[in-house]
Design an enzyme around this catalytic site. Structure first.
Site, PDB file in Angstrom:
ATOM      1  N   CYS A 124      33.236 -23.691   7.376  1.00  0.00           N
ATOM      2  CA  CYS A 124      32.869 -24.668   6.346  1.00  0.00           C
ATOM      3  C   CYS A 124      33.457 -24.283   4.984  1.00  0.00           C
ATOM      4  O   CYS A 124      33.389 -23.133   4.572  1.00  0.00           O
ATOM      5  CB  CYS A 124      31.350 -24.773   6.251  1.00  0.00           C
ATOM      6  SG  CYS A 124      30.834 -26.062   5.097  1.00  0.00           S
TER       7      CYS A 124
ATOM      8  N   CYS B  75      27.669 -22.092   0.121  1.00  0.00           N
ATOM      9  CA  CYS B  75      26.216 -21.902   0.116  1.00  0.00           C
ATOM     10  C   CYS B  75      25.894 -20.430   0.441  1.00  0.00           C
ATOM     11  O   CYS B  75      26.244 -19.944   1.537  1.00  0.00           O
ATOM     12  CB  CYS B  75      25.569 -22.828   1.146  1.00  0.00           C
ATOM     13  SG  CYS B  75      26.174 -24.523   1.003  1.00  0.00           S
TER      14      CYS B  75
ATOM     15  N   CYS C 166      24.480 -19.201   3.848  1.00  0.00           N
ATOM     16  CA  CYS C 166      24.916 -19.787   5.118  1.00  0.00           C
ATOM     17  C   CYS C 166      25.964 -18.979   5.884  1.00  0.00           C
ATOM     18  O   CYS C 166      27.046 -18.683   5.373  1.00  0.00           O
ATOM     19  CB  CYS C 166      25.447 -21.200   4.885  1.00  0.00           C
ATOM     20  SG  CYS C 166      25.803 -22.035   6.447  1.00  0.00           S
TER      21      CYS C 166
ATOM     22  N   CYS D  52      18.523 -33.175  17.093  1.00  0.00           N
ATOM     23  CA  CYS D  52      19.183 -33.076  15.785  1.00  0.00           C
ATOM     24  C   CYS D  52      20.518 -32.374  15.919  1.00  0.00           C
ATOM     25  O   CYS D  52      20.578 -31.257  16.442  1.00  0.00           O
ATOM     26  CB  CYS D  52      18.337 -32.248  14.814  1.00  0.00           C
ATOM     27  SG  CYS D  52      16.633 -32.773  14.727  1.00  0.00           S
TER      28      CYS D  52
ATOM     29  N   CYS E 278      18.837 -37.382  14.971  1.00  0.00           N
ATOM     30  CA  CYS E 278      18.988 -36.926  13.595  1.00  0.00           C
ATOM     31  C   CYS E 278      20.331 -36.227  13.506  1.00  0.00           C
ATOM     32  O   CYS E 278      20.707 -35.527  14.448  1.00  0.00           O
ATOM     33  CB  CYS E 278      17.866 -35.952  13.230  1.00  0.00           C
ATOM     34  SG  CYS E 278      18.027 -35.289  11.554  1.00  0.00           S
TER      35      CYS E 278
ATOM     36  N   CYS F 222      15.347 -36.853   6.038  1.00  0.00           N
ATOM     37  CA  CYS F 222      14.827 -35.520   6.328  1.00  0.00           C
ATOM     38  C   CYS F 222      15.399 -34.630   5.241  1.00  0.00           C
ATOM     39  O   CYS F 222      16.608 -34.430   5.169  1.00  0.00           O
ATOM     40  CB  CYS F 222      15.308 -35.082   7.711  1.00  0.00           C
ATOM     41  SG  CYS F 222      14.949 -33.345   8.063  1.00  0.00           S
TER      42      CYS F 222
ATOM     43  N   ARG G 218       7.966 -29.775   8.234  1.00  0.00           N
ATOM     44  CA  ARG G 218       8.490 -28.966   9.348  1.00  0.00           C
ATOM     45  C   ARG G 218       8.597 -27.494   8.983  1.00  0.00           C
ATOM     46  O   ARG G 218       9.267 -27.112   8.030  1.00  0.00           O
ATOM     47  CB  ARG G 218       9.858 -29.478   9.809  1.00  0.00           C
ATOM     48  CG  ARG G 218      10.379 -28.664  11.016  1.00  0.00           C
ATOM     49  CD  ARG G 218      11.632 -29.231  11.659  1.00  0.00           C
ATOM     50  NE  ARG G 218      11.460 -30.639  11.940  1.00  0.00           N
ATOM     51  CZ  ARG G 218      12.232 -31.587  11.442  1.00  0.00           C
ATOM     52  NH1 ARG G 218      13.238 -31.284  10.671  1.00  0.00           N
ATOM     53  NH2 ARG G 218      12.009 -32.849  11.733  1.00  0.00           N
TER      54      ARG G 218
HETATM   55  N1  SAM Z   1      26.716 -28.708   6.326  1.00  0.00           N
HETATM   56  C1  SAM Z   1      25.635 -29.602   6.165  1.00  0.00           C
HETATM   57  C2  SAM Z   1      24.906 -29.424   4.859  1.00  0.00           C
HETATM   58  O1  SAM Z   1      24.862 -28.308   4.346  1.00  0.00           O
HETATM   59  O2  SAM Z   1      24.370 -30.403   4.375  1.00  0.00           O
HETATM   60  C3  SAM Z   1      24.642 -29.564   7.304  1.00  0.00           C
HETATM   61  C4  SAM Z   1      24.286 -28.252   7.988  1.00  0.00           C
HETATM   62  S1  SAM Z   1      23.457 -27.039   6.982  1.00  0.00           S
HETATM   63  C5  SAM Z   1      23.574 -25.591   7.981  1.00  0.00           C
HETATM   64  C6  SAM Z   1      21.746 -27.532   7.052  1.00  0.00           C
HETATM   65  C7  SAM Z   1      20.735 -26.728   6.280  1.00  0.00           C
HETATM   66  O3  SAM Z   1      20.428 -25.532   6.958  1.00  0.00           O
HETATM   67  C8  SAM Z   1      21.089 -26.260   4.887  1.00  0.00           C
HETATM   68  O4  SAM Z   1      20.940 -27.261   3.941  1.00  0.00           O
HETATM   69  C9  SAM Z   1      20.068 -25.149   4.657  1.00  0.00           C
HETATM   70  O5  SAM Z   1      18.911 -25.649   4.028  1.00  0.00           O
HETATM   71  C10 SAM Z   1      19.744 -24.673   6.077  1.00  0.00           C
HETATM   72  N2  SAM Z   1      20.202 -23.291   6.288  1.00  0.00           N
HETATM   73  C11 SAM Z   1      21.481 -22.865   6.420  1.00  0.00           C
HETATM   74  N3  SAM Z   1      21.546 -21.526   6.571  1.00  0.00           N
HETATM   75  C12 SAM Z   1      20.269 -21.074   6.514  1.00  0.00           C
HETATM   76  C13 SAM Z   1      19.675 -19.773   6.588  1.00  0.00           C
HETATM   77  N4  SAM Z   1      20.407 -18.669   6.712  1.00  0.00           N
HETATM   78  N5  SAM Z   1      18.331 -19.678   6.505  1.00  0.00           N
HETATM   79  C14 SAM Z   1      17.566 -20.797   6.353  1.00  0.00           C
HETATM   80  N6  SAM Z   1      18.073 -22.036   6.273  1.00  0.00           N
HETATM   81  C15 SAM Z   1      19.397 -22.184   6.345  1.00  0.00           C
HETATM   82 FE1  SF4 Z   2      28.608 -25.579   4.949  1.00  0.00          FE
HETATM   83 FE2  SF4 Z   2      26.575 -24.028   5.553  1.00  0.00          FE
HETATM   84 FE3  SF4 Z   2      26.715 -25.097   3.140  1.00  0.00          FE
HETATM   85 FE4  SF4 Z   2      26.189 -26.684   5.281  1.00  0.00          FE
HETATM   86  S1  SF4 Z   2      24.891 -25.066   4.480  1.00  0.00           S
HETATM   87  S2  SF4 Z   2      27.634 -27.063   3.600  1.00  0.00           S
HETATM   88  S3  SF4 Z   2      27.412 -25.616   6.850  1.00  0.00           S
HETATM   89  S4  SF4 Z   2      28.156 -23.605   4.027  1.00  0.00           S
END
Ligand code: SAM
Ligand code: SF4
Ligand code: DTB
Length: 323
Positions: free
Chosen positions: A59, A63, A66, A103, A134, A194, A266
């Site tokens: 990606c 973030c 992530c 989902c 979802c 959501c 949730r």
């Molecule tokens: N890439 C898209 C986005 O960010 O909108 C969708 C997938 S993203 C992985 C979905 C959500 O997963 C993120 O917004 C975050 O809140 C949650 N998430 C990701 N990594 C995480 C982690 N290590 N611990 C807890 N929640 C996490």
């Molecule tokens: Fe990409 Fe992870 Fe951020 Fe979603 S949460 S936009 S998968 S880096």
């Protein structure tokens, strides 16, 4: 469902009020949350959603929590978009095990048209299987949201993650307003929202209050509010973040229940690091939905048997579709 609606659904929370709510004596807070929960939901039912990662890793976003960001060395390899056959097989397994919602998550900033076409076909097969659908695909334009709605999509997940102020400290490749714009596009297309966030990223109590009130002051509350406890992954900048205090986490769940009385709250990522007792407290505080399945997107979730046993010990039953 929703037979005993509580009369008061507010959208005018202030920061001070939210902080005061969070700081109440624990027993008072959990008692109010449970009372409100009972006015709006069957207290002994939990909604089960199963996650599938349809596009793993690589990606472009940064973030800080992530494992799927291409910027961090986390051992997660970028993969291609899943095939429709893989989706059908995972969704049937989930349905047989009792999940009511399937989902699908993709590690994108925003889907390309070709990818969106594939996701449209996936949504259609989920619908044909009589499950709720979802997806979470990153940012969406209003036209993209409409295409998903036309495919029959029930929910779109898009998290605000934290307060507007703290957001700038965890993500630099997009801003809070872009998140809110996507949420508006989803709402306008008629898809259920959501939207939630993550606790345990080093945020302050003020940030937690700001996060909750941003959700609760939306013109319509998100139908589903995922509250994730950070899953620390080696290689991500937040791997060393100080863990959230479990009692504080339960307080967030209770406040979310009080502030968004008719939404499904949730208890999301992080359950693998929670004791049975902590999860029981979260249910008592008004959580009524979980991710059910041995994997989240890239990290582990409790084993199905473990969840079944805990729900059984608590006398909590999975809610059926449209119940
Ligand atoms: N890439 C898209 C986005 O960010 O909108 C969708 C997938 S993203 C992985 C979905 C959500 O997963 C993120 O917004 C975050 O809140 C949650 N998430 C990701 N990594 C995480 C982690 N290590 N611990 C807890 N929640 C996490
Ligand atoms: Fe990409 Fe992870 Fe951020 Fe979603 S949460 S936009 S998968 S880096
Ligand atoms: C949400 O709020 N939590 C889920 C879902 N929406 C997509 C994702 C949790 C991801 C946890 C880290 C991982 O497994 O990669």
């Amino acid at each position: 469902m929703h037979m005993f609606k509580s009369p008061l659904v507010r959208h005018d929370w202030t920061s001070k009020e939210t902080l005061n709510l969070l700081r109440q004596p624990f027993n008072d807070l959990v008692h109010s949350a449970q009372r409100i929960h009972r006015q709006n939901f069957d207290p002994n039912k939990v909604q089960l959603s199963t996650l599938m990662n349809i596009k793993t890793g690589g990606c472009p976003e940064d973030c800080a929590y992530c494992p799927q960001s291409a910027r961090y060395q986390t051992g997660v390899r970028a993969e291609k978009l899943a095939t429709i056959e893989e989706v059908v097989s995972q969704a049937s397994l989930a349905k047989n095990k009792g999940a009511s919602r399937f989902c699908m998550g993709a590690a994108w900033r925003q889907p390309k048209q070709k990818d969106l076409d594939s996701v449209v076909s996936m949504i259609k097969v989920i619908k044909d299987m009589n499950m709720e659908s979802c997806v979470t695909l990153g940012m969406l334009s209003s036209d993209q949201a409409r295409q998903l709605k036309d495919a029959g999509l029930d929910y779109y997940n898009h998290n605000i993650d934290s307060s507007p102020e703290y957001y700038t400290k965890i993500i630099s490749t997009r801003d809070y307003n872009e998140r809110l714009a996507t949420l508006d596009n989803v709402r306008e297309a008629g898809i259920s929202v959501c939207c939630g966030g993550i606790i345990g990223m080093g945020e302050s109590s003020e940030d937690r209050a700001g996060f909750l009130l941003t959700l609760a002051n939306m013109p319509s509350h998100p139908e589903s509010v995922p509250i994730n406890m950070l899953v620390k992954v080696e290689g991500t900048p937040l791997n060393d973040a100080e863990a959230a205090d479990p009692i504080e986490f339960v307080r967030i769940i209770a406040a979310a229940r009080i502030m968004m009385p008719r939404s499904y709250i949730r208890l999301s990522a992080g359950r693998n690091d929670m004791s049975d007792e902590m999860q029981a407290l979260c249910y008592l505080a008004g959580a009524n939905s979980i991710f059910y399945g041995e994997k989240l997107l890239t990290t582990d979730n409790p084993q199905l048997n473990q969840d079944r046993q805990l729900l059984e010990r608590l006398g909590i039953k999975p809610s059926k579709l449209n119940q």
